[in-house]
Design a protein around this motif. Structure first.
Motif, PDB file in Angstrom:
ATOM      1  N   GLU A  73       5.276 -14.639  14.190  1.00  0.00           N
ATOM      2  CA  GLU A  73       4.352 -14.271  13.128  1.00  0.00           C
ATOM      3  C   GLU A  73       3.002 -14.920  13.372  1.00  0.00           C
ATOM      4  O   GLU A  73       2.906 -16.068  13.769  1.00  0.00           O
ATOM      5  N   THR A 130      -2.144 -15.328   8.644  1.00  0.00           N
ATOM      6  CA  THR A 130      -2.184 -14.545   7.418  1.00  0.00           C
ATOM      7  C   THR A 130      -3.594 -13.999   7.239  1.00  0.00           C
ATOM      8  O   THR A 130      -4.534 -14.413   7.924  1.00  0.00           O
ATOM      9  N   THR A 185     -10.178  -6.313   6.916  1.00  0.00           N
ATOM     10  CA  THR A 185      -9.612  -5.012   6.532  1.00  0.00           C
ATOM     11  C   THR A 185      -9.220  -4.219   7.775  1.00  0.00           C
ATOM     12  O   THR A 185      -8.120  -3.660   7.836  1.00  0.00           O
ATOM     13  N   SER A 225      -6.150  -5.831   9.331  1.00  0.00           N
ATOM     14  CA  SER A 225      -4.958  -5.567   8.513  1.00  0.00           C
ATOM     15  C   SER A 225      -4.434  -4.155   8.743  1.00  0.00           C
ATOM     16  O   SER A 225      -3.225  -3.943   8.871  1.00  0.00           O
ATOM     17  N   LEU A 226      -5.340  -3.184   8.789  1.00  0.00           N
ATOM     18  CA  LEU A 226      -4.930  -1.801   9.047  1.00  0.00           C
ATOM     19  C   LEU A 226      -4.304  -1.660  10.437  1.00  0.00           C
ATOM     20  O   LEU A 226      -3.311  -0.959  10.607  1.00  0.00           O
ATOM     21  N   MET A 233      -2.721  -3.987  12.099  1.00  0.00           N
ATOM     22  CA  MET A 233      -1.394  -4.613  12.082  1.00  0.00           C
ATOM     23  C   MET A 233      -0.373  -3.718  11.387  1.00  0.00           C
ATOM     24  O   MET A 233       0.768  -3.622  11.811  1.00  0.00           O
ATOM     25  N   GLU A 234      -0.790  -3.050  10.310  1.00  0.00           N
ATOM     26  CA  GLU A 234       0.107  -2.128   9.614  1.00  0.00           C
ATOM     27  C   GLU A 234       0.486  -0.961  10.514  1.00  0.00           C
ATOM     28  O   GLU A 234       1.647  -0.556  10.560  1.00  0.00           O
ATOM     29  N   ASP A 235      -0.492  -0.402  11.223  1.00  0.00           N
ATOM     30  CA  ASP A 235      -0.225   0.703  12.139  1.00  0.00           C
ATOM     31  C   ASP A 235       0.735   0.277  13.241  1.00  0.00           C
ATOM     32  O   ASP A 235       1.652   1.010  13.596  1.00  0.00           O
ATOM     33  N   LYS A 236       0.531  -0.910  13.766  1.00  0.00           N
ATOM     34  CA  LYS A 236       1.426  -1.413  14.814  1.00  0.00           C
ATOM     35  C   LYS A 236       2.842  -1.592  14.268  1.00  0.00           C
ATOM     36  O   LYS A 236       3.799  -1.244  14.936  1.00  0.00           O
ATOM     37  N   GLY A 237       2.954  -2.098  13.050  1.00  0.00           N
ATOM     38  CA  GLY A 237       4.264  -2.273  12.422  1.00  0.00           C
ATOM     39  C   GLY A 237       4.979  -0.954  12.226  1.00  0.00           C
ATOM     40  O   GLY A 237       6.185  -0.836  12.438  1.00  0.00           O
ATOM     41  N   LYS A 238       4.244   0.084  11.844  1.00  0.00           N
ATOM     42  CA  LYS A 238       4.838   1.407  11.653  1.00  0.00           C
ATOM     43  C   LYS A 238       5.315   1.986  12.978  1.00  0.00           C
ATOM     44  O   LYS A 238       6.360   2.606  13.039  1.00  0.00           O
ATOM     45  N   GLU A 286       8.565   0.269  13.962  1.00  0.00           N
ATOM     46  CA  GLU A 286       9.690   0.702  13.143  1.00  0.00           C
ATOM     47  C   GLU A 286      10.264   2.025  13.628  1.00  0.00           C
ATOM     48  O   GLU A 286      11.452   2.282  13.502  1.00  0.00           O
TER      49      GLU A 286
END
Length: 85
Positions: A42, A45, A69, A72-73, A75-80, A83
């Motif tokens: 991890e 933050t 921002t 953060s976007l 990191m979210e895209d990478k997480g998706k 998954e």
């Protein structure tokens, strides 16, 4: 990170396992290692990123907020994407 070793007790238990039991054992070991690796990997933050960015000369609150921002976007895209695998 916690060091894992093969104890004599575990070794004997593995020797007595059939195919299905060994498969379950390996899946549990993999899952444990994967979860520990995720925790260890991890990163910063959002608040930590913001405070680091604000230390850079010439970057104010507005520019720092834009950068955070965008990160953060990303990191979210990478997480998706991870998954979906």
């Amino acid at each position: 990170m916690k060091a894992h070793g093969l104890t004599r007790r575990t070794y004997k238990a593995i020797k007595r396992m059939d195919h299905g039991q060994m498969n379950e054992f390996c899946e549990r070991m993999y899952s444990k290692g994967y979860e520990e690796g995720k925790k260890d990997a991890e990163g910063l933050t959002v608040d930590e990123m913001r405070s680091v960015i604000l230390r850079i000369k010439g970057i104010g609150e507005k520019r720092a907020a834009d950068i955070v921002t965008a990160l953060s976007l990303a990191m979210e895209d990478k997480g998706k994407k991870e998954e979906k695998r």
